[in-house]
Design a protein around this motif. Structure first.
Motif, mmCIF file in Angstrom:
data_model
loop_
_atom_site.group_PDB
_atom_site.id
_atom_site.type_symbol
_atom_site.label_atom_id
_atom_site.label_comp_id
_atom_site.label_asym_id
_atom_site.label_seq_id
_atom_site.Cartn_x
_atom_site.Cartn_y
_atom_site.Cartn_z
ATOM 1 N N THR A 147 0.835 -1.201 0.000
ATOM 2 C CA THR A 147 0.000 0.000 0.000
ATOM 3 C C THR A 147 0.869 1.249 0.000
ATOM 4 N N PRO A 148 0.686 2.154 -0.971
ATOM 5 C CA PRO A 148 1.495 3.378 -1.021
ATOM 6 C C PRO A 148 0.950 4.426 -0.048
ATOM 7 N N PRO A 149 1.715 5.488 0.204
ATOM 8 C CA PRO A 149 1.210 6.568 1.061
ATOM 9 C C PRO A 149 0.152 7.375 0.328
ATOM 10 N N THR A 150 -1.055 7.406 0.853
ATOM 11 C CA THR A 150 -2.126 8.231 0.295
ATOM 12 C C THR A 150 -2.711 9.082 1.423
ATOM 13 N N PRO A 151 -3.235 10.259 1.113
ATOM 14 C CA PRO A 151 -3.737 11.161 2.161
ATOM 15 C C PRO A 151 -4.777 10.528 3.078
ATOM 16 N N TYR A 152 -5.601 9.617 2.543
ATOM 17 C CA TYR A 152 -6.659 8.997 3.346
ATOM 18 C C TYR A 152 -6.093 8.110 4.448
ATOM 19 N N ASN A 153 -4.956 7.488 4.180
ATOM 20 C CA ASN A 153 -4.432 6.478 5.108
ATOM 21 C C ASN A 153 -4.016 7.055 6.455
ATOM 22 N N PHE A 154 -3.458 8.259 6.449
ATOM 23 C CA PHE A 154 -2.831 8.761 7.668
ATOM 24 C C PHE A 154 -3.838 9.177 8.740
ATOM 25 N N PRO A 155 -4.916 9.895 8.384
ATOM 26 C CA PRO A 155 -5.933 10.133 9.423
ATOM 27 C C PRO A 155 -6.525 8.827 9.950
ATOM 28 N N ARG A 156 -6.637 7.826 9.079
ATOM 29 C CA ARG A 156 -7.214 6.555 9.510
ATOM 30 C C ARG A 156 -6.289 5.834 10.495
ATOM 31 N N ARG A 157 -4.984 5.846 10.231
ATOM 32 C CA ARG A 157 -4.079 5.149 11.143
ATOM 33 C C ARG A 157 -3.999 5.835 12.504
ATOM 34 N N ASN A 158 -4.422 7.122 12.571
ATOM 35 C CA ASN A 158 -4.332 7.853 13.834
ATOM 36 C C ASN A 158 -5.176 7.228 14.932
ATOM 37 N N ARG A 159 -6.296 6.586 14.566
ATOM 38 C CA ARG A 159 -7.148 5.969 15.589
ATOM 39 C C ARG A 159 -6.433 4.787 16.250
ATOM 40 N N ILE A 160 -5.485 4.173 15.525
ATOM 41 C CA ILE A 160 -4.708 3.083 16.108
ATOM 42 C C ILE A 160 -3.661 3.641 17.056
ATOM 43 N N ILE A 161 -3.031 4.755 16.675
ATOM 44 C CA ILE A 161 -2.045 5.399 17.552
ATOM 45 C C ILE A 161 -2.674 5.722 18.901
ATOM 46 N N SER A 162 -3.839 6.372 18.878
ATOM 47 C CA SER A 162 -4.497 6.738 20.136
ATOM 48 C C SER A 162 -5.118 5.520 20.822
ATOM 49 N N GLY A 163 -5.628 4.607 20.028
ATOM 50 C CA GLY A 163 -6.304 3.445 20.606
ATOM 51 C C GLY A 163 -5.387 2.529 21.386
ATOM 52 N N LEU A 164 -4.128 2.468 21.010
ATOM 53 C CA LEU A 164 -3.163 1.610 21.696
ATOM 54 C C LEU A 164 -2.669 2.218 23.007
ATOM 55 N N ALA A 165 -2.909 3.520 23.200
ATOM 56 C CA ALA A 165 -2.263 4.255 24.293
ATOM 57 C C ALA A 165 -3.229 4.562 25.429
#
Length: 361
Positions: free
Chosen positions: A205-223
């Motif tokens: 999967t390449p870097p696309t603008p949609y991916n980064f806001p979506r991955r943010n929920r994992i960053i916060s969800g793990l913490a």
């Protein structure tokens, strides 16, 4: 999980058009992926509609599945599913946990207490210094530091955790076999060797603008909480903070200069109820984690001569241009730049865009 079971999970999650929400609906209705694929067209269509039901029964993604299985068999790699015991319990508490996690490194870190750190990609030198120092303190207190491997604050947070020989997790917005940005490739390798790199996105999967806001929920969800170090008012870091609030996580913010655009996002968060923090200890106490801290005392900088200390005092902590600083200090341009050069080489000030300078604490 057996290779056969994982193959079914991959087959489900790699069908175009059947995203995480549809996957969870199918899992809730039929159970494990093997039973989903055993269901009839009519039953499937009742859940996801005729078109997607047909795609689920007929789409051939076997090449992608085998590629993912081969990747997972490489040393240090793993693919975790919602059905795995090793799947992070913290993500099971959020509204939209990813069905799969591609992991490279120490998967056991997903079960450890963690703090997330996010902030500006175009961070100021002071912002990066703050991120590295706070992360080093958190790692020394046995908290895993989670961030997104971006330039600026994210990279500084990862470096700080590694500097303390602590653990860190990078949640990325590309496939786990790709690194973005390329400038952080060496840092990503260090994290994979000593910590963990994870992604919910399929390999390649390449870097696309949609991916980064979506991955943010994992960053916060793990913490257990999210610390915003620097952020402009339109920063993606504020998305992470908002997601953290929705997930019931604590949000912390470091205040900055009223003249700095990179501080305005933090100031907005503080106005909205985020906890203002000035030290790592503030965060640890709010998380009731201070009793686990083993933070080394701050080591004073080497003593400077009177001229350098005097100029630092005149500079304050806001960015300042040489003309203003020279007027304040009563120095000629030659004398001023001689001292500024020494302070810059010593790492006590940083040169900013537009020829301005800023003191680094």
């Amino acid at each position: 999980m057996s290779a056969s079971d994982l193959r079914h999970w991959l087959r489900l999650c790699l069908i175009p058009g059947i995203g995480p929400e549809r996957q969870r609906e199918l899992l809730a209705t039929f159970g494990l992926p093997e039973r989903i694929f055993a269901a009839g067209q009519f039953s499937l269509a009742q859940v996801i509609g005729e078109k997607l039901a047909t795609a689920l029964r007929t789409h051939d993604n076997s090449a992608l599945v085998e590629t993912a299985l081969a990747w997972a068999n490489e040393p240090g790699n793993a693919i975790l599913t919602l059905g795995d015991a090793a799947y992070p319990q913290a993500l099971l508490q959020i509204a939209d946990p990813p069905s799969l996690l591609y992991a490279k490194g120490r998967v056991e870190l997903l079960q450890q207490p963690a703090i997330a750190m996010v902030g500006a990609r175009a961070a100021t030198p002071q912002g990066e210094a703050n991120a590295e120092a706070f992360a080093e303190a958190f790692a020394a207190a046995n908290l895993t530091v989670i961030s997104g491997l971006a330039l600026g604050v994210d990279a500084a947070a990862h470096r700080g955790a590694l500097k303390a020989a602590g653990s860190t997790i990078a949640v990325i917005g590309t496939g786990a076999d790709r690194i973005y940005p390329a400038r952080n490739a060496a840092l990503a390798r260090r994290i994979a060797e000593n910590g963990l790199v994870i992604s919910e996105f399929p390999l390649g999967t390449p870097p696309t603008p949609y991916n980064f806001p979506r991955r943010n929920r994992i960053i916060s969800g793990l913490a257990r909480g999210v610390l915003v170090v620097e952020a402009a008012v339109d920063s993606g870091s504020l998305i992470t903070a908002r997601t953290a609030i929705e997930q019931g996580r604590d949000v912390f913010a470091i205040p900055g200069s009223i003249h700095s655009p990179q501080a305005r996002g933090c100031h907005r968060l503080i106005k909205q109820g985020a906890k203002l923090v000035e030290s790592a200890q503030d965060v640890l106490e709010e998380l009731d984690w201070a009793h686990n801290a083993h933070i080394a005392p701050v080591v004073s900088q080497a003593s400077a001569d009177a001229e350098e200390l005097g100029l630092l005092g005149q500079m304050g902590f806001d960015p300042v241009d040489p003309d203003t600083l020279g007027t304040r200090a009563g120095l000629t341009p030659d004398a001023l730049f001689a001292i500024l050069t020494t302070l810059e080489l010593d790492g006590r000030i940083a040169r900013l865009a537009g020829g301005r300078f800023q003191r680094i604490t």
